[in-house]
Design a protein around this motif. Structure first.
Motif, short mmCIF file in Angstrom:
data_model
loop_
_atom_site.label_atom_id
_atom_site.label_comp_id
_atom_site.label_asym_id
_atom_site.label_seq_id
_atom_site.Cartn_x
_atom_site.Cartn_y
_atom_site.Cartn_z
N GLY A 88 52.47 10.82 51.45
CA GLY A 88 53.51 11.51 50.71
C GLY A 88 53.78 12.93 51.18
N ILE A 89 52.91 13.45 52.07
CA ILE A 89 53.10 14.79 52.63
C ILE A 89 53.66 14.61 54.04
CG2 ILE A 89 52.01 16.98 53.23
CD1 ILE A 89 51.99 16.29 50.24
N PRO A 90 54.84 15.15 54.34
CA PRO A 90 55.52 14.87 55.61
C PRO A 90 54.72 15.21 56.86
CG PRO A 90 56.99 15.99 54.07
CD PRO A 90 55.63 16.04 53.47
N GLU A 91 54.02 16.33 56.87
CA GLU A 91 53.35 16.76 58.09
C GLU A 91 51.83 16.82 57.91
OE1 GLU A 91 54.95 20.43 59.47
OE2 GLU A 91 56.99 19.66 59.67
N ALA A 92 51.12 16.44 58.97
CA ALA A 92 49.66 16.54 58.97
C ALA A 92 49.26 18.02 59.03
CB ALA A 92 49.08 15.78 60.15
N VAL A 93 48.10 18.32 58.48
CA VAL A 93 47.57 19.69 58.43
C VAL A 93 46.43 19.81 59.44
CG1 VAL A 93 46.38 21.39 56.98
CG2 VAL A 93 48.19 19.95 56.00
N ARG A 94 46.45 20.89 60.22
CA ARG A 94 45.38 21.13 61.17
C ARG A 94 44.26 21.89 60.48
NH1 ARG A 94 42.87 18.99 65.43
NH2 ARG A 94 41.66 20.57 66.56
N LEU A 95 43.04 21.35 60.55
CA LEU A 95 41.87 21.98 59.97
C LEU A 95 40.99 22.51 61.09
CD1 LEU A 95 40.91 19.18 57.41
CD2 LEU A 95 42.17 21.28 56.91
N THR A 96 40.51 23.74 60.95
CA THR A 96 39.63 24.32 61.96
C THR A 96 38.38 24.89 61.29
OG1 THR A 96 40.78 26.46 61.81
CG2 THR A 96 41.56 24.92 63.49
N GLN A 97 37.44 25.31 62.10
CA GLN A 97 36.17 25.81 61.60
C GLN A 97 36.37 26.87 60.52
OE1 GLN A 97 33.39 26.94 64.65
NE2 GLN A 97 32.19 28.25 63.29
N GLY A 98 35.69 26.70 59.40
CA GLY A 98 35.80 27.64 58.28
C GLY A 98 36.78 27.22 57.21
N ASP A 99 37.72 26.34 57.54
CA ASP A 99 38.71 25.89 56.56
C ASP A 99 38.06 25.05 55.47
OD1 ASP A 99 40.56 27.10 58.15
OD2 ASP A 99 41.81 25.34 58.48
N CYS A 100 38.60 25.16 54.28
CA CYS A 100 38.20 24.32 53.15
C CYS A 100 39.44 23.63 52.61
CB CYS A 100 37.56 25.18 52.06
SG CYS A 100 37.06 24.25 50.57
N PHE A 101 39.30 22.39 52.19
CA PHE A 101 40.46 21.71 51.60
C PHE A 101 40.05 20.93 50.36
CE2 PHE A 101 38.77 18.67 54.63
CZ PHE A 101 38.92 17.43 54.03
N VAL A 102 40.97 20.88 49.41
CA VAL A 102 40.78 20.13 48.16
C VAL A 102 41.88 19.09 48.07
CG1 VAL A 102 40.57 20.27 45.65
CG2 VAL A 102 39.86 22.20 47.06
N LEU A 103 41.52 17.87 47.74
CA LEU A 103 42.49 16.79 47.55
C LEU A 103 42.36 16.28 46.12
CD1 LEU A 103 41.87 14.78 50.87
CD2 LEU A 103 43.58 16.55 50.45
N PRO A 104 43.15 16.86 45.19
CA PRO A 104 43.01 16.48 43.77
C PRO A 104 43.89 15.32 43.34
CG PRO A 104 43.77 18.77 44.08
CD PRO A 104 44.02 18.02 45.33
N SER A 105 44.77 14.83 44.21
CA SER A 105 45.77 13.86 43.77
C SER A 105 45.29 12.42 43.82
CB SER A 105 47.03 14.00 44.63
OG SER A 105 46.75 13.65 45.98
N GLY A 106 44.21 12.15 44.53
CA GLY A 106 43.73 10.78 44.66
C GLY A 106 44.53 9.95 45.64
#
Length: 310
Positions: free
Chosen positions: A54-72
């Motif tokens: 549902g999100i058009p573009e992929a996100v680039r993750l690099t060292q130190g990044d944190c991500f939360v996925l609350p939508s399931g």
């Protein structure tokens, strides 16, 4: 409590697995829909791509990044988006506390974090208030999370007595801190969403007032005064930012509180109605059915039945 604490308290997130993910070479893993799950992870080394349905573009993750996925929503992690994905079930064992999953011998990319189960029939509504992706990439944000991440890595590697409980607390800290940092970033992101309203200094004052006293019979002009805005300007900006009118938001929050009490207390419907600012059980029941899709009585019976069957 503040609005973010209120929402998380109703979700009752509990970390049921904290783990690490160590990958090497080229890889791509597809994760199925995460029903009533929130994921919170930090990149310890290397980098990868994150694509969420549902999100058009992929996100680039690099060292130190944190991500939360609350939508399931289903999501994918990959060293290269051109690599054909394998199912997560091919690599990840059934949920368990601790441990590190290794792909292709590891060494190029390392991720740590937790999965949180949330409870309640209104969990999907509450999760909808949170962003589909919370991506923390600022140096200040990474610094704030670093201690929790490093301690989690140590606990995963050493597996000392009491590690399970320590990981539970570290995971909770990571989740709250990551969402807090996302709120701070939200004001510069644009778009529509509840967290954007919380991040807005003026709208946030009105939202805080609603959460501090949901039983008050709020009028539009009172909330506009809290935001130091005219009624018309406040109503328009609230709708554009949050995606609902101030009165719609107030009613929805009251009904979420009511749903939690119907599910977890023995309070009567009339008691709940009066405590949330309704003069009659009838008016409350009408509003509850409109927002929650069932009458309070049926909703309460349904939750007790589910609990008994569980």
């Amino acid at each position: 409590m503040d609005p973010l604490s209120d929402v998380l308290s109703l979700l009752k997130p509990r970390s049921y697995v904290s783990s690490g993910f160590d990958a090497g070479g080229e890889w791509s893993v597809q994760f199925a829909a995460q029903h009533q799950l929130i994921k919170c992870y930090a990149v310890v080394s290397g980098g990868c791509w994150l694509a969420v349905e549902g999100i058009p573009e992929a996100v680039r993750l690099t060292q130190g990044d944190c991500f939360v996925l609350p939508s399931g929503r289903p999501f994918r992690l990959a060293s290269d988006m051109a690599v054909t994905p394998a199912a997560a079930s091919d690599f990840f064992p059934p949920a368990r506390a601790g441990g590190v999953v290794t792909i292709n011998g590891g060494g190029d990319f390392f991720l740590v974090g937790s999965r949180f189960a949330v409870s309640g029939s209104h969990a999907s509504t509450l999760m909808g208030l949170l962003p589909p992706i919370g991506h923390i990439r600022s140096e200040a944000g990474q610094s704030a999370l670093r201690w929790s991440v490093e301690r989690m890595m140590q606990e995963l590697r050493e597996q000392q007595p009491g590690s399970f409980l320590v990981l539970q607390h570290l995971a909770q800290m990571m989740l709250v801190q990551a969402l807090r940092l996302h709120v701070e970033q939200a004001s510069t992101m644009g778009g529509v969403g509840w967290l954007l309203g919380v991040a807005d200094k003026q709208l946030g004052a009105a939202i805080n007032a609603i959460h501090a006293n949901p039983a008050h019979r709020w009028k539009l002009h009172e909330l506009a005064e809290r935001a130091c805005m005219s009624r018309s300007a406040f109503a328009q900006r609230f709708k554009e930012t949050v995606g609902a009118s101030p009165m719609e938001y107030l009613t929805r929050w009251r009904m979420l509180l009511a749903g939690d009490r119907l599910e977890n207390s023995n309070d009567s419907i009339s008691t709940i109605a009066l405590s949330l600012g309704y003069e009659s059980e009838s008016a409350f029941s009408t509003a509850f059915k409109r927002v929650m899709g069932a009458s309070p009585r049926r909703y309460g019976r349904g939750q007790r039945l589910v609990s008994a069957e569980g």
